[in-house]
Design a protein around this motif. Sequence first.
Motif, PDB file in Angstrom:
ATOM      1  N   ARG A 116      47.717  34.739  45.669  1.00  0.00           N
ATOM      2  CA  ARG A 116      46.579  33.866  46.017  1.00  0.00           C
ATOM      3  C   ARG A 116      45.243  34.572  45.912  1.00  0.00           C
ATOM      4  N   TRP A 117      45.208  35.868  46.241  1.00  0.00           N
ATOM      5  CA  TRP A 117      43.970  36.622  46.113  1.00  0.00           C
ATOM      6  C   TRP A 117      44.298  38.091  45.936  1.00  0.00           C
ATOM      7  N   ARG A 118      43.318  38.820  45.414  1.00  0.00           N
ATOM      8  CA  ARG A 118      43.474  40.250  45.186  1.00  0.00           C
ATOM      9  C   ARG A 118      42.335  40.982  45.867  1.00  0.00           C
ATOM     10  N   VAL A 119      42.653  42.091  46.472  1.00  0.00           N
ATOM     11  CA  VAL A 119      41.656  42.974  47.058  1.00  0.00           C
ATOM     12  C   VAL A 119      41.438  44.099  46.063  1.00  0.00           C
ATOM     13  N   VAL A 164      42.329  49.169  42.358  1.00  0.00           N
ATOM     14  CA  VAL A 164      43.226  48.246  43.051  1.00  0.00           C
ATOM     15  C   VAL A 164      44.005  49.043  44.095  1.00  0.00           C
ATOM     16  N   PRO A 165      43.748  48.803  45.386  1.00  0.00           N
ATOM     17  CA  PRO A 165      44.509  49.532  46.410  1.00  0.00           C
ATOM     18  C   PRO A 165      45.970  49.079  46.413  1.00  0.00           C
ATOM     19  N   ASP A 166      46.848  49.939  46.917  1.00  0.00           N
ATOM     20  CA  ASP A 166      48.272  49.626  46.952  1.00  0.00           C
ATOM     21  C   ASP A 166      48.571  48.383  47.795  1.00  0.00           C
ATOM     22  N   PHE A 167      47.937  48.254  48.954  1.00  0.00           N
ATOM     23  CA  PHE A 167      48.223  47.124  49.842  1.00  0.00           C
ATOM     24  C   PHE A 167      47.495  45.879  49.365  1.00  0.00           C
ATOM     25  N   GLN A 168      48.257  44.825  49.101  1.00  0.00           N
ATOM     26  CA  GLN A 168      47.732  43.526  48.714  1.00  0.00           C
ATOM     27  C   GLN A 168      48.378  42.490  49.625  1.00  0.00           C
ATOM     28  N   CYS A 197      37.094  40.717  47.248  1.00  0.00           N
ATOM     29  CA  CYS A 197      38.272  39.919  46.912  1.00  0.00           C
ATOM     30  C   CYS A 197      38.039  39.049  45.699  1.00  0.00           C
ATOM     31  N   LEU A 198      39.134  38.783  44.989  1.00  0.00           N
ATOM     32  CA  LEU A 198      39.181  37.792  43.913  1.00  0.00           C
ATOM     33  C   LEU A 198      40.117  36.688  44.369  1.00  0.00           C
ATOM     34  N   SER A 199      39.731  35.440  44.124  1.00  0.00           N
ATOM     35  CA  SER A 199      40.571  34.332  44.556  1.00  0.00           C
ATOM     36  C   SER A 199      40.412  33.155  43.612  1.00  0.00           C
ATOM     37  N   THR A 200      41.483  32.412  43.427  1.00  0.00           N
ATOM     38  CA  THR A 200      41.385  31.167  42.658  1.00  0.00           C
ATOM     39  C   THR A 200      41.093  29.984  43.574  1.00  0.00           C
ATOM     40  N   LEU A 201      40.928  30.218  44.865  1.00  0.00           N
ATOM     41  CA  LEU A 201      40.672  29.139  45.831  1.00  0.00           C
ATOM     42  C   LEU A 201      39.256  28.602  45.736  1.00  0.00           C
ATOM     43  N   ALA A 202      38.323  29.410  45.259  1.00  0.00           N
ATOM     44  CA  ALA A 202      36.931  28.962  45.239  1.00  0.00           C
ATOM     45  C   ALA A 202      36.370  28.979  43.838  1.00  0.00           C
TER      46      ALA A 202
END
Length: 126
Positions: free
Chosen positions: A108-111, A99-103, A121-126
Amino acid sequence: MSTGSISSIRWSAVTFDCADPAALARFYGEAAGLPVLYATDGFVLLGRDGTAGLGFNRVADHRPPSWPDVSGAKQAHLEFGVDDLDAAQARLVALGAVVPDFQPDPGRWRVLLDPAGHPFCLSTLA
């Protein structure tokens, strides 16, 4: 490998970096006959409910990739739809993701970075 009660992770989109997400989405939407599923000023997702889509993400000072020179920065990344961001992130970190420091918008989503350093990316949008 058994997933048991672990949160489901499903491929949801391939996202392209670009200067104008709306314009690039219009092009691919017309070319592939895909409607807009989600849109903001900086992101557009094309597709159909229940299927993987095409995303277009605004990047400041975007420079198009050069072909056949592959020395440029990444221009596309995978997106995975999840039910629970925290559970999916924990599962993927256990598998070797970082998990990089910058999010940009962790609610809403995670890089994450795969073991070779590729962002996704991870997202609950899709």
